[in-house]
Design a protein around this motif. Structure first.
Motif, PDB file in Angstrom:
ATOM      1  N   ASP A  97     -26.034   4.725   9.338  1.00 42.30           N
ATOM      2  CA  ASP A  97     -27.293   5.267   9.002  1.00 42.30           C
ATOM      3  C   ASP A  97     -28.243   5.835  10.494  1.00 42.30           C
ATOM      4  O   ASP A  97     -29.272   5.746  10.456  1.00 42.30           O
ATOM      5  CB  ASP A  97     -28.315   4.412   8.047  1.00 42.30           C
ATOM      6  CG  ASP A  97     -27.699   4.024   6.801  1.00 42.30           C
ATOM      7  OD1 ASP A  97     -26.796   5.637   6.172  1.00 42.30           O
ATOM      8  OD2 ASP A  97     -27.539   3.096   6.163  1.00 42.30           O
ATOM      9  N   ASP A  98     -27.547   5.598  11.370  1.00 36.21           N
ATOM     10  CA  ASP A  98     -28.355   5.684  12.826  1.00 36.21           C
ATOM     11  C   ASP A  98     -29.600   4.691  12.879  1.00 36.21           C
ATOM     12  O   ASP A  98     -31.166   5.351  13.486  1.00 36.21           O
ATOM     13  CB  ASP A  98     -28.987   7.880  13.025  1.00 36.21           C
ATOM     14  CG  ASP A  98     -27.819   8.661  13.724  1.00 36.21           C
ATOM     15  OD1 ASP A  98     -26.811   7.968  14.072  1.00 36.21           O
ATOM     16  OD2 ASP A  98     -27.412   9.650  12.938  1.00 36.21           O
ATOM     17  N   GLU A  99     -28.883   3.358  12.553  1.00 32.94           N
ATOM     18  CA  GLU A  99     -29.949   2.773  12.451  1.00 32.94           C
ATOM     19  C   GLU A  99     -29.782   1.305  13.342  1.00 32.94           C
ATOM     20  O   GLU A  99     -29.221   0.620  13.038  1.00 32.94           O
ATOM     21  CB  GLU A  99     -30.726   2.283  11.357  1.00 32.94           C
ATOM     22  CG  GLU A  99     -31.058   3.150  10.499  1.00 32.94           C
ATOM     23  CD  GLU A  99     -32.575   3.021  10.470  1.00 32.94           C
ATOM     24  OE1 GLU A  99     -33.297   2.355  10.772  1.00 32.94           O
ATOM     25  OE2 GLU A  99     -32.708   4.467  10.438  1.00 32.94           O
ATOM     26  N   PRO A 100     -29.846   1.627  15.458  1.00 36.11           N
ATOM     27  CA  PRO A 100     -29.659   0.364  15.758  1.00 36.11           C
ATOM     28  C   PRO A 100     -31.191  -0.587  15.960  1.00 36.11           C
ATOM     29  O   PRO A 100     -31.802  -0.449  15.257  1.00 36.11           O
ATOM     30  CB  PRO A 100     -29.990   0.977  17.745  1.00 36.11           C
ATOM     31  CG  PRO A 100     -30.668   2.138  16.866  1.00 36.11           C
ATOM     32  CD  PRO A 100     -30.564   3.256  15.660  1.00 36.11           C
ATOM     33  N   ASP A 101     -30.683  -1.811  16.137  1.00 38.17           N
ATOM     34  CA  ASP A 101     -31.500  -3.182  15.646  1.00 38.17           C
ATOM     35  C   ASP A 101     -31.204  -3.619  17.417  1.00 38.17           C
ATOM     36  O   ASP A 101     -30.464  -3.760  18.183  1.00 38.17           O
ATOM     37  CB  ASP A 101     -30.943  -3.762  14.778  1.00 38.17           C
ATOM     38  CG  ASP A 101     -29.327  -4.613  14.841  1.00 38.17           C
ATOM     39  OD1 ASP A 101     -29.281  -4.800  16.183  1.00 38.17           O
ATOM     40  OD2 ASP A 101     -29.274  -4.902  13.095  1.00 38.17           O
ATOM     41  N   PHE A 102     -31.231  -5.071  17.016  1.00 37.41           N
ATOM     42  CA  PHE A 102     -32.024  -6.048  18.458  1.00 37.41           C
ATOM     43  C   PHE A 102     -30.391  -6.627  18.592  1.00 37.41           C
ATOM     44  O   PHE A 102     -30.342  -6.830  19.475  1.00 37.41           O
ATOM     45  CB  PHE A 102     -33.121  -6.913  18.541  1.00 37.41           C
ATOM     46  CG  PHE A 102     -34.190  -6.488  18.765  1.00 37.41           C
ATOM     47  CD1 PHE A 102     -34.595  -5.048  17.949  1.00 37.41           C
ATOM     48  CD2 PHE A 102     -35.583  -7.045  18.918  1.00 37.41           C
ATOM     49  CE1 PHE A 102     -36.163  -4.811  18.275  1.00 37.41           C
ATOM     50  CE2 PHE A 102     -37.012  -6.895  18.588  1.00 37.41           C
ATOM     51  CZ  PHE A 102     -37.124  -5.902  18.909  1.00 37.41           C
ATOM     52  N   GLN A 103     -29.773  -6.516  17.401  1.00 39.52           N
ATOM     53  CA  GLN A 103     -28.402  -7.601  18.237  1.00 39.52           C
ATOM     54  C   GLN A 103     -26.955  -6.402  18.754  1.00 39.52           C
ATOM     55  O   GLN A 103     -27.134  -5.558  18.337  1.00 39.52           O
ATOM     56  CB  GLN A 103     -28.075  -8.282  17.109  1.00 39.52           C
ATOM     57  CG  GLN A 103     -26.590  -9.069  17.064  1.00 39.52           C
ATOM     58  CD  GLN A 103     -27.444 -10.597  17.312  1.00 39.52           C
ATOM     59  OE1 GLN A 103     -28.802 -10.749  17.067  1.00 39.52           O
ATOM     60  NE2 GLN A 103     -26.364 -11.222  17.704  1.00 39.52           N
ATOM     61  N   TRP A 104     -26.740  -7.266  19.744  1.00 38.79           N
ATOM     62  CA  TRP A 104     -25.416  -6.486  20.497  1.00 38.79           C
ATOM     63  C   TRP A 104     -24.662  -6.124  19.660  1.00 38.79           C
ATOM     64  O   TRP A 104     -24.041  -7.361  18.715  1.00 38.79           O
ATOM     65  CB  TRP A 104     -25.673  -7.054  21.743  1.00 38.79           C
ATOM     66  CG  TRP A 104     -24.225  -6.163  21.944  1.00 38.79           C
ATOM     67  CD1 TRP A 104     -23.006  -7.310  22.919  1.00 38.79           C
ATOM     68  CD2 TRP A 104     -23.849  -5.020  22.723  1.00 38.79           C
ATOM     69  NE1 TRP A 104     -22.112  -6.296  23.074  1.00 38.79           N
ATOM     70  CE2 TRP A 104     -22.898  -4.913  23.369  1.00 38.79           C
ATOM     71  CE3 TRP A 104     -24.409  -4.111  23.114  1.00 38.79           C
ATOM     72  CZ2 TRP A 104     -22.330  -3.600  23.627  1.00 38.79           C
ATOM     73  CZ3 TRP A 104     -24.638  -2.782  24.200  1.00 38.79           C
ATOM     74  CH2 TRP A 104     -22.528  -2.426  24.499  1.00 38.79           C
TER      75      TRP A 104
END
Length: 145
Positions: A97-104
Motif C-alpha cells: 500500500d505504499d506505506e513506509p514506516d520508521f522500522q528498517w
C-alpha cells in the motif's frame, strides 16, 4: 548549494570510449566514476553513466548518509520513513500500500534494491543496503535537527 554530478543516458551505438570522448574526459576517469560498470565493453541502452566528478558534499537540504551500519532490523528512525517516501517518488516501491514506516524492514531493503538497479548498479552493489553514492543520488530530505 553544491552542484550535482552530470549523467549521460546511453544510446544505441554508444561505447564508454565514445562517451568519454564526447565529454572530453579520459576513459579511465569514466570507469572510476562508474564502479557499477564491471565490464567497460558492456553497457546497456538507457543506462546512466556519470560523466562529471561527483560532488563530495551533500546537496543542501539532503539528509547525510547515516552509514551502512545504520540499516539494521533493530533500527527505527524517521530517516527510514523519509527514505521510503523518496523511493516511492522514484517509482521504487516494494511497500504494501505504499506505506513506509520508521522500522528498517525487508520492504525497505527490496525498495532500495530497486533504486540501486534503477541507477545501473548490479550484483552485490544492488543488495538493498544503502551506500553513500546511491544515498546521495536519492536526495533524502534532511530532517529538522
Amino acid at each position: 548549494m553544491t552542484s550535482t554530478s552530470e549523467f549521460y543516458v546511453v544510446r544505441e551505438g554508444d561505447t564508454l570510449s565514445k562517451i568519454a570522448a564526447k565529454f572530453h574526459v579520459p576513459l579511465a576517469q569514466i570507469e572510476e566514476w562508474n564502479p557499477q560498470i564491471k565490464n567497460p565493453n558492456i553497457i546497456q541502452v538507457g543506462q546512466q553513466v556519470r560523466v562529471s566528478a561527483p560532488s563530495q558534499e551533500p546537496v543542501d537540504g539532503d539528509e547525510p548518509f547515516p552509514g551502512k551500519d545504520f540499516f539494521q532490523p533493530s533500527v527505527s528512525s524517521p530517516i527510514i520513513e523519509v527514505m521510503g517516501w523518496r523511493l516511492i517518488e522514484e517509482g521504487c516501491s516494494a511497500y504494501p500500500d505504499d506505506e513506509p514506516d520508521f522500522q528498517w524492514s525487508q520492504e525497505d531493503r527490496e525498495s532500495y534494491a530497486l533504486w540501486q538497479r534503477k541507477l545501473g548498479f548490479g550484483g552485490s552493489d544492488a543488495d538493498g543496503t544503502p551506500g553513500p553514492e546511491s544515498w546521495k543520488r536519492l536526495h533524502v530530505p534532511a530532517l529538522s535537527r
